[in-house]
Every structure is written in structure tokens, then in C-alpha cells.
Design an enzyme around this catalytic site. Sequence first.
Site, PDB file in Angstrom:
ATOM      1  N   GLU A 105       4.951  -3.484  -2.024  1.00  0.00           N
ATOM      2  CA  GLU A 105       4.263  -2.795  -2.356  1.00  0.00           C
ATOM      3  C   GLU A 105       4.383  -1.268  -3.393  1.00  0.00           C
ATOM      4  OE1 GLU A 105       1.324  -0.347   0.366  1.00  0.00           O
ATOM      5  OE2 GLU A 105       3.703  -0.040   0.878  1.00  0.00           O
ATOM      6  N   LYS A 111      -5.732  -2.043  -2.183  1.00  0.00           N
ATOM      7  CA  LYS A 111      -5.498  -1.486  -1.050  1.00  0.00           C
ATOM      8  C   LYS A 111      -7.212  -1.058  -0.053  1.00  0.00           C
ATOM      9  CE  LYS A 111      -2.059   0.321   2.379  1.00  0.00           C
ATOM     10  NZ  LYS A 111      -0.920   1.290   2.263  1.00  0.00           N
ATOM     11  N   CYS A 122       0.863  -3.724   3.089  1.00  0.00           N
ATOM     12  CA  CYS A 122       1.910  -2.251   4.625  1.00  0.00           C
ATOM     13  C   CYS A 122       0.624  -2.736   5.127  1.00  0.00           C
ATOM     14  CB  CYS A 122       1.962  -1.354   3.392  1.00  0.00           C
ATOM     15  SG  CYS A 122       2.910  -0.611   4.729  1.00  0.00           S
TER      16      CYS A 122
END
Length: 336
Positions: free
Chosen positions: A45, A127, A161
Site C-alpha cells: 500500500e 481505497k 489494508c
Amino acid sequence: MPTTYRVAAVQAEPVWLDADATVEKTIALIEEAAARDVALVAFPETWIPGYPLFLWLGPVAGQMPFIARYHANSPTVDGRHITAVRQAARRTGVTVALGYSEKDHGSLYMAQTLIAPDGGVLLHRRKLKATHVERSLFGESDGSHLKVVDTPLGRVGALNCWEHVQPLNRYAMYAQHEQVHIAAWPAFGLYKGIAYALGAEVNMAVTQTYALEGGCYVIAATQVISERGVEIFATTDEQRALLSTGAGSSRVYGPDGRPLGEPLAEDAEGLLIVDIDLSLIDLAKNAADPAGHYARADATRLLHDDRPTAAVVRPGQVVGPYFPDLDEPVVEAQTD
């Protein structure tokens, strides 16, 4: 489409807050993967320009010296940094799953781009919702970014994540018959011994569960923190106590949940390389296919709105970023 091929999870330290140097390191890792016959390599990430550890180490006022630098080193999708990585993928013939902080004018997004071996873009996503203090730096996306795509290596998807701790996100991906999943994580050196939820053990357990639930392969890539990294972000004894070195925990899991390959030491940099066989997915899903024969739509169902949204919509406009043709000259310009 091959059913067996080699994948690699990166475990390495970015060159913090330096896009130029991190892209150089990215290309070197892609070339190493190619030399070791890897077909698909996955990066962590916000690998470029490194996860913004400064967000977690003090008050907002203390973050200000980092903000402009982080923006300046966050690539645009049509700029020279992402283009250089795409060119490396084309030169080596490796499929690359790249995590980075994407700059779109005045906003940043925690992005993942899946780059084909010819340098084309197979998937670009952001995200869905930044986690906790990340929201002071990064924007959000929409349901169109929960997406699995057909590729020459099977049906591939990606999440960042703690998107993996949101059950509805996971189910939206499983329902798209994902075969290979990219799980991009930062380093696990924040609040070690203080906040168990931020540690490697529990987050790799979530990642392993994803493989079992989804009946898919999961490639989990993580960052590493060196003493140099601590020095960059932690300027006081109090801050240093919140940040630990090492913290790498890259893994590959099979569709039955088992760990594959020999993990690297948590302070080691390199590639965790594993051979995978997509035909084993059928065996795993024969026991439990959560969006197929094991589902109970009469009892529970997911509403997934996968329509792209934008703050401004113009007639005929396609919502989404523009990746230029690799044979076009690179112009450092933002796109709507």
C-alpha cells in the site's frame, strides 16, 4: 490462460518521500522478479512514496512539514513515474500490481494499478475509505472500485489494508469470482505492543481468512521500516516509542487458507516467490463457495452499487483516470 505460474509479494522499504528513488527501486524489483520467472509481482500500500507514517505520530500541526513533500512525491496516473513503471512491465513482460499515493490535482488517493505485461492498465482503483487518521490526507472512492477483472492470469482483484476488515467489501469481491487477490499493506511497526489491532499477527490472520473465504490465492505485500525510516518520521523520544523497525510480514496464501513459501525475516527486503495453481481453486470451492452454492440469498444478500460517481458529470464524459498510450510523449499534466 495458464493455470500454473509464479507470483511474488514484495517486502521492502520505500525510499521515503522520494518518488524518483522509489520508482528506481520499483523497477529493480520488477527486473529481479522477471529474472526469477515471476509472472505477477505485487507491491505494498502507498509504496510510492511510502506509507505516511507521520499521520500517526503526533498532532496535525506536527504533520505540516510532511504534507507538501508528500503531495509533491505522489504520482499522477499520466505522469512520468507511473509511465516508467508501465514501461518496465512492458520491457520485462511481468504483470505488476502497484500501490501508490495517487495525486489528482489537490487531492490524494490510496491507489492500486494492475499493469499488464504489455504495459497496459488492467485495473485502476482507489481505497474505498481511508482508515482513521489517513482521512486527513486521502480522499475516498466509490463502489466501482470494488472490482475484479479478467486478465491473462485469471480473475484478479485488489484491496488496501483495512479494506480487508470490512466484510461487505470482501463479499463484493468474492461474488465476482476472484481467483487471485492482491492484499496491499503498509509496514506493521506502528504502535507495536500498544495497539494489537495494528499488528502483523491479526492483520495477516484477516488476510489468510480472505483466502479461505474467497477460495482464492492472496498475495500480501508489506513495507519494511529501517532505522533511517524511524529517523525521518520520529523526531522525539515519544514518537520513537510509537514506531518500530522491521515490521515486514509479506505472505502468500492458497485457496484453502494455507501459507505458501518461506516468509522473509521481518527486517529483510526481497521477494517472497511462490508457484500457484489455479486449478486448486475448484477443490477449495467444492467445500464452500460463499457467493455460489454455499450462499443463502433468501436469508442474506449484499447490495453492491458499482456505478462510478463524480462530483461533476459532463455529457459524454467517461468517469475515471486517463492513462496515456506508452508510445505517447509524457506530459506532466493533470487529467480530470
